[in-house]
Motif scaffolding. Structure first.
Motif, PDB file in Angstrom:
ATOM      1  N   THR A 204       6.655  17.224 -21.938  1.00  0.00           N
ATOM      2  CA  THR A 204       7.922  16.846 -21.305  1.00  0.00           C
ATOM      3  C   THR A 204       9.090  17.655 -21.869  1.00  0.00           C
ATOM      4  O   THR A 204      10.151  17.720 -21.240  1.00  0.00           O
TER       5      THR A 204
ATOM      6  N   ASN B 172      10.966  20.453 -19.710  1.00  0.00           N
ATOM      7  CA  ASN B 172      11.871  20.184 -18.599  1.00  0.00           C
ATOM      8  C   ASN B 172      12.905  21.304 -18.527  1.00  0.00           C
ATOM      9  O   ASN B 172      13.653  21.536 -19.465  1.00  0.00           O
TER      10      ASN B 172
ATOM     11  N   ILE C  12       6.419  20.188 -15.503  1.00  0.00           N
ATOM     12  CA  ILE C  12       6.995  18.865 -15.725  1.00  0.00           C
ATOM     13  C   ILE C  12       6.743  17.950 -14.535  1.00  0.00           C
ATOM     14  O   ILE C  12       6.558  16.742 -14.693  1.00  0.00           O
ATOM     15  N   ARG C  13       6.699  18.528 -13.343  1.00  0.00           N
ATOM     16  CA  ARG C  13       6.432  17.724 -12.143  1.00  0.00           C
ATOM     17  C   ARG C  13       5.032  17.123 -12.209  1.00  0.00           C
ATOM     18  O   ARG C  13       4.844  15.930 -11.922  1.00  0.00           O
TER      19      ARG C  13
ATOM     20  N   ASN D 186       4.918  14.380 -14.894  1.00  0.00           N
ATOM     21  CA  ASN D 186       5.538  13.134 -14.442  1.00  0.00           C
ATOM     22  C   ASN D 186       4.657  12.380 -13.444  1.00  0.00           C
ATOM     23  O   ASN D 186       4.766  11.158 -13.305  1.00  0.00           O
TER      24      ASN D 186
END
Length: 329
Positions: free
Chosen positions: A275, A278, A284-285, A288
């Motif tokens: 993370t 970012n 990061i997508r 998440n």
């Protein structure tokens, strides 16, 4: 054909970092730390954040820091700027062939289309001549990286093959991928596959993380799941972002189709470390999307333990990196 694997005992990322830290002893401790941080951020696709620490290191005249400063400035602005060109020229004057090549390719830069390329002390052509001359000199002394740079400048596959045969991990990876793309002549398809695996393995064993993932993919095609797991984990251990994400995702599955042992604590730890990217890359997508599913399977105690594992992993492994091509766009 004999393949040299000169970096087996010193992984690619460690060798690269060692070179960056020791190439110029004139840097003071603050500048050395800034250089390391700047290159770390650059390799995480955080060109904007990398500029300030690289400027600090560049003040010490370090040719590698100057080159990366030029790269960060150019990529942040999407074209060659006067500031970027100044950094490249300072690096090139200190013998950095990568900087010379970048200056020699200015006509391929967006600034050429925009017709606003900054003027420099030397023409693009003169930098190409200097780069080739210096690379040939170093190649004659057995420098495999210079052999690869001659391939970059000439497009002559002989130089790529010589560089690979002399143990330059990135050249070995590039040779394998060229064969994957259909280049090269082979009497039988099986010979092509053998050559691809041969060079991908050589590069992976030399510590190049992208080759580790490439070799893992080959192992999947051969249905060798044990080897796939080994090389995927090695890529993760090297802190290659794609390797970390893949490995963390697989061990977060209760019934892994690839045979990974279920370890939600470690999975959560590694995904949470990602993370910090970012703003750098698109991983990061995916993190998440994946992390909440892992968290659902965990108790509060496991989550707390995972946070500690994340800290330990971060301090005991190299910084996360996408390991971008040093001459890539």
């Amino acid at each position: 054909m004999k393949i040299k694997t000169i970096l087996i005992r010193t992984p690619f990322y460690a060798t690269l970092l060692l070179m960056c830290l020791t190439a110029h002893a004139e840097l003071n401790p603050q500048q050395r730390a800034a250089k390391q941080k700047g290159i770390e951020l650059y390799n995480q696709y955080k060109a904007i954040s990398a500029i300030e620490p690289l400027e600090i290191a560049a003040e010490g005249g370090d040719n590698e820091a100057l080159y990366y400063l030029g790269e960060a400035l150019r990529k942040n602005n999407r074209h060659m700027t006067p500031e970027a060109k100044k950094a490249y020229e300072s690096s090139a004057k200190k013998g950095n062939i990568y900087a010379m090549i970048r200056l020699g390719r200015i006509e391929e830069d967006l600034c050429s289309t925009m017709k606003n390329c900054p003027q420099g002390e030397n023409s693009a052509g003169s930098w190409v001549v200097k780069a080739k001359s210096l690379a040939i000199q170093r190649a004659k002394q057995g420098d495999s990286e210079s052999m690869y740079l001659l391939y970059e400048m000439t497009g002559n596959d002989d130089w790529l093959e010589k560089s690979a045969e002399n143990g330059f991990a990135f050249a070995q990876f590039r040779l394998a991928t060229k064969y994957q793309e259909g280049n090269g002549s082979f009497l039988l398809p099986s010979r092509r596959k053998q050559a691809i695996e041969q060079w991908m393995k050589a590069s992976a064993e030399n510590g190049y993380p992208l080759a580790m993932m490439g070799l893992a993919a080959i192992m999947i095609e051969k249905n060798d799941l044990a080897s796939f797991r080994i090389w995927n984990e090695k890529a993760a251990e090297s802190s290659y972002v794609e390797g970390v994400f893949g490995y963390a995702s697989y061990i977060g599955e209760e019934n892994s189709k690839y045979g990974f042992a279920f370890d939600p604590v470690k999975s959560y730890a590694l995904l949470s470390n990602l993370t910090e990217l970012n703003g750098g890359g698109n991983v990061i997508r995916d993190v998440n999307d994946t992390l909440p599913d892992i968290e659902k399977k965990m108790s509060k105690e496991q989550i707390e333990k995972a946070k500690e594992v994340a800290k330990t992993w971060k301090t005991s492994h190299p910084p996360l990196s996408f390991f971008p091509d040093k001459l890539g766009y």
